[in-house]
Design a protein around this motif. Structure first.
Motif, PDB file in Angstrom:
ATOM      1  N   GLU A  15     -42.212   5.056 -45.210  1.00 14.66           N
ATOM      2  CA  GLU A  15     -40.907   5.499 -44.698  1.00 14.66           C
ATOM      3  C   GLU A  15     -39.757   4.689 -45.295  1.00 14.66           C
ATOM      4  O   GLU A  15     -38.748   4.476 -44.643  1.00 14.66           O
ATOM      5  N   ASP A  50     -47.895   1.251 -40.986  1.00 15.86           N
ATOM      6  CA  ASP A  50     -49.272   1.748 -40.948  1.00 15.86           C
ATOM      7  C   ASP A  50     -49.869   1.750 -42.357  1.00 15.86           C
ATOM      8  O   ASP A  50     -50.190   2.797 -42.907  1.00 15.86           O
ATOM      9  N   ASP A 105     -38.770   9.223 -38.509  1.00 17.64           N
ATOM     10  CA  ASP A 105     -37.867  10.115 -39.235  1.00 17.64           C
ATOM     11  C   ASP A 105     -36.718  10.647 -38.375  1.00 17.64           C
ATOM     12  O   ASP A 105     -35.875  11.387 -38.861  1.00 17.64           O
ATOM     13  N   SER A 213     -42.501  14.904 -44.983  1.00 17.12           N
ATOM     14  CA  SER A 213     -43.480  14.873 -43.899  1.00 17.12           C
ATOM     15  C   SER A 213     -44.760  14.160 -44.333  1.00 17.12           C
ATOM     16  O   SER A 213     -45.226  14.331 -45.447  1.00 17.12           O
ATOM     17  N   LYS A 214     -45.299  13.348 -43.420  1.00 18.64           N
ATOM     18  CA  LYS A 214     -46.558  12.661 -43.702  1.00 18.64           C
ATOM     19  C   LYS A 214     -47.717  13.449 -43.093  1.00 18.64           C
ATOM     20  O   LYS A 214     -48.832  12.975 -43.000  1.00 18.64           O
TER      21      LYS A 214
END
Ligand code: UDP
Ligand code: MG
Length: 315
Positions: A15, A50, A105, A213-214
């Motif tokens: 991010e 993470d 986000d 987007s993850k």
């Protein structure tokens, strides 16, 4: 009631683009809330890296150096969204009065936090952030989302409609949640199991502030599968049910086969083959379902969930 120490837990996976913007907005909001005595000055923003492969950790370390209200937590490898949340919540459980989890986000409106805290002040232990109208979504998106919640409920995962992982937990609700022993976690299905007083706050969901987007479709499907299989044994029950239906059909087929046999409409061997296909098929499914039922029990036992969650004890 004294002003609560709020810990905001944010999972961050790659991010680096979103974090600086997110951090800035959150600082402004927390300053605001501290100024209005909604939260205590000892509140913190916990950023959980993470196992990112980009510069996320450097950004987090920088934020922490500038402003000690930012805490950084770095996981050694990519443990996944749920585990990152769990890590962050575990590390603040002893120091907070309440915790809010939100994605990095900022698709979820951070201003709803004020309403979350208002509900908390009024006595709610769990406040769900619920996505308001889906006006901006296409018809298709709305229909599939609705179908998803219906399907999940039929499969035994009780979900709060339109709620993701944007929520407030009081300290005692958090501690109750952390006493769940399971490794396969689907938080939004587990929180409703806690009980306590709950409230909902709706907000408009926006676009990602930056980055992408993850959660590609593949991860999303895996997530839905995890939701069902980690919460309930219902799919196994359906196998059992199917077996019983097949066996019943088998009996009906048996009658039909025997009638045909005695009327002499059949070729040799047809009657016995037909009978065995239906009856044996049904019996096999029943047997599988029964075994599954026991495996399901073993599965639930291995989760070592608390047998009860205490809300009050007058003594
Ligand atoms: N995330 C994470 N680990 C992962 C994948 C995602 O911590 O393996 C975090 C991510 O950084 C974000 C949140 O989970 O804060 C939700 O991800 P995203 O916004 O990409 O999902 P979407 O909103 O697209 O469903
Ligand atoms: Mg998102």
């Amino acid at each position: 009631m004294t002003t609560p120490r709020l810990f905001i837990v944010i999972p961050c996976y790659n991010e680096q683009e979103a974090l600086p913007i997110t951090a800035q907005r959150l600082v402004k909001l927390t300053d605001d809330m501290i100024g209005k005595s909604i939260i205590s000055p000892e509140s913190r923003i916990v950023l959980v890296d993470d196992g990112s492969r980009d510069d996320t950790w450097r950004v987090i370390a920088g934020l922490h150096a500038q402003d000690p209200r930012f805490e950084g937590v770095k996981l050694a490898h990519n443990a996944g969204h749920m585990n990152a949340l769990w890590a962050g919540m575990t590390l603040c459980a002893e120091r907070c009065d309440c915790v809010i989890t939100i994605d990095a986000d900022l698709q979820d409106d951070i201003n709803a936090m004020v309403a979350f805290l208002e509900e908390y002040r009024k006595g709610a232990d769990v406040v769900y952030g619920v996505r308001g109208s889906r006006k901006k979504d296409t018809f298709f998106k709305r229909a599939t989302a609705q179908g998803f919640y219906k399907m999940m409920n039929a499969m035994g995962a009780e979900l709060v409609y339109n709620h993701a992982d944007y929520r407030l937990l009081s300290r005692r609700a958090l501690q109750a949640l952390l006493s769940f022993g399971e490794v396969n976690m689907f938080l939004r299905g587990m929180v409703p199991m806690l009980g306590f007083r709950t409230a909902q706050v709706s907000y408009e969901r926006g676009e990602r502030v930056a980055g992408e987007s993850k959660y590609p479709l593949k991860k999303m499907l895996a997530f839905a599968m995890e939701g069902v299989t980690s919460l309930s044994n219902k799919p196994i029950r359906y196998v059992l049910l199917l077996g019983v239906l097949c066996a019943l059909l088998g009996v009906a087929m048996g009658v039909y086969v025997l009638v045909s046999l005695f009327k002499g409409h059949t070729v040799r061997g047809w009657a016995s083959t037909m009978m065995s296909i239906w009856l044996l098929g049904g019996l096999q499914l029943i047997a599988l379902g029964l075994i599954g039922e026991y495996i399901g029990k073993i599965y639930m036992e291995t989760k070592r969930r608390p047998k009860f969650i205490l809300e009050e004890h007058l003594k």
